[in-house]
Write an enzyme that holds these catalytic residues in place. Sequence first.
Site, PDB file in Angstrom:
ATOM      1  CG  HIS A 167      -1.948  -1.148   1.079  1.00 36.49           C
ATOM      2  ND1 HIS A 167      -2.251  -1.861   2.214  1.00 36.49           N
ATOM      3  CD2 HIS A 167      -2.821  -1.487   0.058  1.00 36.49           C
ATOM      4  CE1 HIS A 167      -3.251  -2.678   1.805  1.00 36.49           C
ATOM      5  NE2 HIS A 167      -3.435  -2.776   0.661  1.00 36.49           N
ATOM      6  CD  GLU A 170      -0.744   0.725   4.337  1.00 37.48           C
ATOM      7  OE1 GLU A 170      -2.138   0.841   4.297  1.00 37.48           O
ATOM      8  OE2 GLU A 170      -0.200  -0.225   4.326  1.00 37.48           O
ATOM      9  CG  HIS A 260       0.470  -3.692   5.185  1.00 37.46           C
ATOM     10  ND1 HIS A 260      -0.418  -3.035   4.233  1.00 37.46           N
ATOM     11  CD2 HIS A 260       1.040  -4.826   4.864  1.00 37.46           C
ATOM     12  CE1 HIS A 260      -0.461  -4.133   3.202  1.00 37.46           C
ATOM     13  NE2 HIS A 260       0.634  -4.948   3.631  1.00 37.46           N
ATOM     14  CD  GLU A 336      -1.842  -3.252   9.063  1.00 40.39           C
ATOM     15  OE1 GLU A 336      -1.523  -2.025   8.965  1.00 40.39           O
ATOM     16  OE2 GLU A 336      -2.324  -3.933   8.152  1.00 40.39           O
TER      17      GLU A 336
HETATM   18 ZN    ZN Z   1      -1.582  -1.733   4.360  1.00 41.15          ZN
END
Ligand code: ZN
Length: 376
Positions: A167, A170, A260, A336
């Site tokens: 992504h 990010e 992420h 994350e």
């Molecule tokens: Zn992500």
Amino acid sequence: MQINSNFDSGNIEVIDASSPQQVLLAIRADLNSAHFQWFHFQVSGLQPGQRYGFSLGNAGQSSYKNAWSGYNAVASYDQVNWFRVPSRFENGALNFDIEPLHAQIWFAYFEPYSRERHALLIEDAQRLAGAELFACGKSIEGRPIELLRISRNPQAQRKIWLIAQQHPGEHMAEWFMQGVIERLQQRDDAELNALLEQADLYLVPNMNPDGAFRGHLRTNVAGRDLNRAWQSASEADSPEVYFVQQQMRAVGVDLFLDIHGDEEIPHVFAAGCEGNPGFSSRLAALDKEFRDQLMAIGAEFQTTFGYTPDQFGQANTTLACNAVGLEFDCLAFTIEMPFKDHDDRPNPHTGWNGARSMQLGKDVLSVAAAMVGKLR
Ligand code: ZN
């Protein structure tokens, strides 16, 4: 006053700049996609000491609306030191004011990881002992997708993969990878030496360079969310994933970490593949041990807040973590990090930032070292 976003990872549209106290702006959507959230722009020609106000008027229509409450924008005068600017989410707009100390300032959604820095990181990584550019894929727009291998023992049995920034907004993910590579520069690191005695590392510091360059939040230039493409990757619209999957199938995977950032949750957390049909008691025990160890070594990590675990058999296997965990029957996580802050240890001046992301990357290597002998 001039507002500019025509640079690497820049993203903003000026709606009305006639009043310096209330500059109206909008975030651009990703190319071929409705997603948007990432912003990054430069303001120059400022009068130091005078008050300026900025309003991102379409924030409330962005991909993650809950991202804005408790969020503070980041700013920098030199693109090196980034700090938080108190921000307010009001009537669907993200608003922040500043009395600048200098004539120019940059604002962004998070401390950006530039293409320039990426190029230096790839150079530095190749100078590590045992490192090589193992293979190189190509994005849709022709940017390299570098796969680095660090191999210091020809007899090493295990293959550990870390990939980052599928992504593209990010940016904390590539900061994390810089932390990993910095730690690999330490020659007298006993944990690291033990890890590399048993495992080769495969690193992809940036999976989505086109999206990152264009200031996207979520997709590549074909509008594909790469972390939903792992059952349907193609050379035409997701060559970034296609390349890495081909390499994984040639090499094998014993531990997989996909790095992420999460827009909404103000904590560092991991998501595992407990919903995979092949999630065994062996993998469950490894999953728990990884999380427990990461907390035990004092990393900025916790297990109270995160995503609701998937029910057994209900995993979305288009995600990298689930797809790789299933195909290779290996321990796999999505890691994350927050855009806001790690509220377990808040830092109002910086929030979560590049330096803390780097430290997490270093800490994760300690856990990999402790567990490498048990991965199979
Ligand atoms: Zn992500």
